[in-house]
Design a protein around this motif. Sequence first.
Motif, PDB file in Angstrom:
ATOM      1  N   ARG A  64       0.822  -1.219   0.000  1.00 41.10           N
ATOM      2  CA  ARG A  64       0.000   0.000   0.000  1.00 41.10           C
ATOM      3  C   ARG A  64       0.849   1.259   0.000  1.00 41.10           C
ATOM      4  O   ARG A  64       0.503   2.247  -0.654  1.00 41.10           O
ATOM      5  N   LEU A  65       1.952   1.250   0.734  1.00 45.11           N
ATOM      6  CA  LEU A  65       2.780   2.455   0.770  1.00 45.11           C
ATOM      7  C   LEU A  65       3.563   2.640  -0.523  1.00 45.11           C
ATOM      8  O   LEU A  65       3.810   3.779  -0.946  1.00 45.11           O
ATOM      9  N   ARG A  66       3.932   1.551  -1.173  1.00 47.27           N
ATOM     10  CA  ARG A  66       4.671   1.702  -2.438  1.00 47.27           C
ATOM     11  C   ARG A  66       3.793   2.242  -3.557  1.00 47.27           C
ATOM     12  O   ARG A  66       4.304   2.723  -4.562  1.00 47.27           O
ATOM     13  N   THR A  67       2.480   2.181  -3.405  1.00 49.43           N
ATOM     14  CA  THR A  67       1.613   2.805  -4.411  1.00 49.43           C
ATOM     15  C   THR A  67       1.724   4.322  -4.377  1.00 49.43           C
ATOM     16  O   THR A  67       1.448   4.983  -5.365  1.00 49.43           O
ATOM     17  N   VAL A  68       2.142   4.889  -3.239  1.00 54.34           N
ATOM     18  CA  VAL A  68       2.291   6.347  -3.124  1.00 54.34           C
ATOM     19  C   VAL A  68       3.752   6.762  -2.975  1.00 54.34           C
ATOM     20  O   VAL A  68       4.095   7.922  -3.228  1.00 54.34           O
ATOM     21  N   ALA A  69       4.610   5.849  -2.542  1.00 53.96           N
ATOM     22  CA  ALA A  69       6.030   6.152  -2.343  1.00 53.96           C
ATOM     23  C   ALA A  69       6.833   4.909  -2.719  1.00 53.96           C
ATOM     24  O   ALA A  69       7.114   4.049  -1.880  1.00 53.96           O
ATOM     25  N   PRO A  70       7.201   4.767  -3.984  1.00 46.58           N
ATOM     26  CA  PRO A  70       7.783   3.516  -4.485  1.00 46.58           C
ATOM     27  C   PRO A  70       9.097   3.091  -3.843  1.00 46.58           C
ATOM     28  O   PRO A  70       9.458   1.913  -3.930  1.00 46.58           O
ATOM     29  N   ARG A  71       9.808   4.004  -3.193  1.00 53.57           N
ATOM     30  CA  ARG A  71      11.093   3.634  -2.587  1.00 53.57           C
ATOM     31  C   ARG A  71      10.954   3.144  -1.144  1.00 53.57           C
ATOM     32  O   ARG A  71      11.948   2.821  -0.498  1.00 53.57           O
ATOM     33  N   THR A  72       9.745   3.085  -0.645  1.00 50.41           N
ATOM     34  CA  THR A  72       9.514   2.672   0.746  1.00 50.41           C
ATOM     35  C   THR A  72      10.091   1.289   1.033  1.00 50.41           C
ATOM     36  O   THR A  72       9.971   0.373   0.222  1.00 50.41           O
ATOM     37  N   ARG A  73      10.711   1.164   2.200  1.00 46.28           N
ATOM     38  CA  ARG A  73      11.187  -0.132   2.691  1.00 46.28           C
ATOM     39  C   ARG A  73      10.544  -0.396   4.042  1.00 46.28           C
ATOM     40  O   ARG A  73      10.513   0.473   4.904  1.00 46.28           O
ATOM     41  N   VAL A  74      10.020  -1.602   4.228  1.00 45.52           N
ATOM     42  CA  VAL A  74       9.339  -1.971   5.469  1.00 45.52           C
ATOM     43  C   VAL A  74      10.137  -3.044   6.192  1.00 45.52           C
ATOM     44  O   VAL A  74      10.577  -4.026   5.580  1.00 45.52           O
ATOM     45  N   THR A  75      10.300  -2.849   7.499  1.00 49.86           N
ATOM     46  CA  THR A  75      10.874  -3.877   8.358  1.00 49.86           C
ATOM     47  C   THR A  75       9.825  -4.279   9.384  1.00 49.86           C
ATOM     48  O   THR A  75       9.340  -3.434  10.147  1.00 49.86           O
ATOM     49  N   GLY A  76       9.473  -5.553   9.394  1.00 50.71           N
ATOM     50  CA  GLY A  76       8.578  -6.076  10.420  1.00 50.71           C
ATOM     51  C   GLY A  76       9.394  -6.466  11.638  1.00 50.71           C
ATOM     52  O   GLY A  76      10.405  -7.164  11.514  1.00 50.71           O
ATOM     53  N   VAL A  77       8.991  -5.997  12.802  1.00 54.12           N
ATOM     54  CA  VAL A  77       9.723  -6.257  14.042  1.00 54.12           C
ATOM     55  C   VAL A  77       8.820  -7.026  14.995  1.00 54.12           C
ATOM     56  O   VAL A  77       7.687  -6.609  15.262  1.00 54.12           O
ATOM     57  N   GLU A  78       9.322  -8.140  15.514  1.00 53.34           N
ATOM     58  CA  GLU A  78       8.569  -8.985  16.446  1.00 53.34           C
ATOM     59  C   GLU A  78       9.478  -9.413  17.594  1.00 53.34           C
ATOM     60  O   GLU A  78      10.644  -9.743  17.388  1.00 53.34           O
ATOM     61  N   ILE A  79       8.919  -9.437  18.789  1.00 53.87           N
ATOM     62  CA  ILE A  79       9.687  -9.802  19.972  1.00 53.87           C
ATOM     63  C   ILE A  79       9.759 -11.316  20.176  1.00 53.87           C
ATOM     64  O   ILE A  79      10.584 -11.810  20.934  1.00 53.87           O
ATOM     65  N   GLU A  80       8.905 -12.059  19.472  1.00 52.03           N
ATOM     66  CA  GLU A  80       8.878 -13.516  19.567  1.00 52.03           C
ATOM     67  C   GLU A  80       9.726 -14.103  18.438  1.00 52.03           C
ATOM     68  O   GLU A  80       9.357 -14.003  17.259  1.00 52.03           O
TER      69      GLU A  80
END
Length: 265
Positions: A64-80
């Motif tokens: 969804r974010l790359r549809t408005v900002a194609p260079r976006t990078r996502v990191t998912g963070v989990e404590i488990e």
Amino acid sequence: MTARATSSPVGTVTRGTTNPNRLRRMDRWIAATHGAELRRAADPVVVDLGYGAAPWTAVELLHRLRTVAPRTRVTGVEIEPARVAAARPYERDGLTFRHGGFELPVAGRPVLVRAANVLRQYDEAEVAAVWARLCGRLAPGGLLVEGTCDEIGRRHVWVALGPRGPRTVTFATRLGSLERPSDLAERLPKALIHRNVPGEPVHAFLRDFDRAWASAAPYASYGARQRWIRTVRDLVAAGWPVTDGPARWRQGEVTVRWEALAPRG
């Protein structure tokens, strides 16, 4: 650059409940309101904090974010750790998963941190410190979005915060499922959910919201969307500091300045 070490993640393990498309309302709001900031950023890093037992929300956030900002990078963070291991096969260009918590084990300063259904199990007294810690990691102009939704994303309330603290509260719903606006009270973020009592601003807001909804009942013949829009216009007329306009109201949303709903004391 390498990410921060995460030998001792900060936070506690959540239930991990998640479903595909659960956070669509929050995602679309972020794309609409923060997309320009992501496009301007030299390094548009986004964190999906506490994505849960499956990685769907992080995958969807990237899309969804790359549809408005194609260079976006996502990191998912989990404590488990087991959840991180299960998510690793879903990594792709622009999407990674890391073990960690509120310390945010990513290089640099994120332009956006999304924490959905993460603080619900914490005590209200702990929220301010968590907010401050996360906001302290934001890039200039960055945004923390923290809130709660139901299991399938029909009802959602979130707070948007900048490096200096909370700014707004957004109420979002599938209008066809709504009996009255105060139905959203059960999804208030932890900072507000115990304040929905007489004498508190959020209680007064939901009371006025219900009254405006009832007054707008004749508009229901034109559909729930028109009734919602009429209701929000009445809230504005009553002096509530609504920050958005009809384009967002049509989505079943309304955003109010934090100061108007902030807990007393």
